[in-house]
Design an enzyme around this catalytic site. Structure first.
Site: not given
Ligand code: SPV
Ligand code: MG
Length: 306
Positions: A52
């Protein structure tokens, strides 16, 4: 235009949101009873086998968010990371998501490329508060105010002080944010509790209780968190279930041991609306005659009878 998330917030507190990455995970969330779906950047990236970190682009996020939107009838909140660039990129992003029927977007004050809030050992930088405030304004301005915009500050994630988190959130609210998400990666909800106690505005708060997982949504609501997002538990539940099932399949060499532990075929048929397909066939293929196209015997034998 009355936004369906704003409308929902008038009648329900807190709004319980489930993370999803595709049509099926969104639909499972709706069937379970959640009020809205979070098109999670974390889940969508992971479902591509990617971290991510803005590696997938806006189009990939929009495609996944639209797929979720089309699979549910509850509002979709799209995680739009940092708006995929500056305020001009954010304006374009907001228009695209709004036109796709997405109820809300969330943008965070991480630099581009962002890094998931939970990753250790990666660079962590925030954009200046003014820059993120302009992104928030750009999202509102370019959707005639119709898009619900959640402004998220990563100040606490980046190790900044509570004052900075509050100052940033105030600037984003001033710029027109409909709600403020203050993210925390502590094991306890203390940061959220303090932030909420010191938050001077009526602008509602949003919580993502991933690491501080003992506080309930009701308790968060009492602090002023009107929206509670369970951002990635669905993906993590499925990863563990799949890993266990695959290990058992390989160990036993047959599938019988999974009976009762995997969804029956009927459950899948129902989730993809097989009835709708059957109705569609009756309506649009009225002259279809199975006898007119005899199937080879071997194909008939393996037809599903369950
Ligand atoms: C996501 O689900 O991509 C988020 C929330 O941004 S977190 O992973 O908790 O950052
Ligand atoms: Mg996110």
């Amino acid at each position: 235009v009355a936004n369906d998330l704003s409308r929902l917030m008038e009648i329900k507190d807190p709004i319980l949101v489930i993370g999803a990455h595709d049509g099926m995970s969104g639909r499972l969330g709706q069937r379970a009873g959640f009020d809205a779906v979070w098109a999670s950047g974390f889940e969508i990236a992971a479902s591509h086998g990617l971290p991510d970190a803005n590696i997938l682009d806006m189009s990939a996020q929009l495609t996944a968010s639209s797929e979720i939107k089309d699979a549910v009838t509850i509002p979709v909140i799209a995680d739009c990371d940092n708006g995929y660039g500056n305020a001009v990129n954010s304006a374009h992003m907001a228009r695209k998501f709004f036109r796709a029927g997405i109820a809300a977007v969330c943008i965070e004050d991480n630099v581009f490329p962002k890094r998931c809030s939970f990753y250790d050992g990666v660079r962590r930088e925030l954009v200046p508060v003014e820059e993120h405030a302009l992104k928030v304004r750009a999202c509102k301005d370019n959707t005639d105010g119709g898009l619900f915009v959640i402004a998220r500050t990563e100040a606490l994630i980046a190790g900044r002080c509570m004052e900075e988190a509050l100052d940033r959130a105030e600037a984003y609210a001033e710029a027109g944010a409909d709600a403020i998400l203050v993210h925390s990666r502590e094991k306890t909800p203390d940061q959220l509790v303090e932030f909420a106690a010191r938050w001077p505005r009526a602008t509602p708060l949003v919580a993502v209780p991933t690491t501080y997982d003992t506080i309930t949504a009701q308790e968060l609501s009492r602090l002023g968190c009107r929206i509670v997002i369970f951002a990635n538990q669905g993906l993590r539940a499925s990863i563990q279930a799949v890993q266990e099932a695959y290990a058992q399949l390989l160990a036993e060499g047959r599938a019988a041991g999974l009976r009762g532990r995997i969804a029956p075929l009927q459950a899948v048929f129902e989730l993809v609306d097989l009835k709708g397909l059957e109705e569609s066939e009756r309506k649009y293929l009225p002259t279809w005659d199975p006898m007119a196209f005899p199937q080879p015997a071997e194909i008939q034998e393996v037809r599903c009878v369950s």
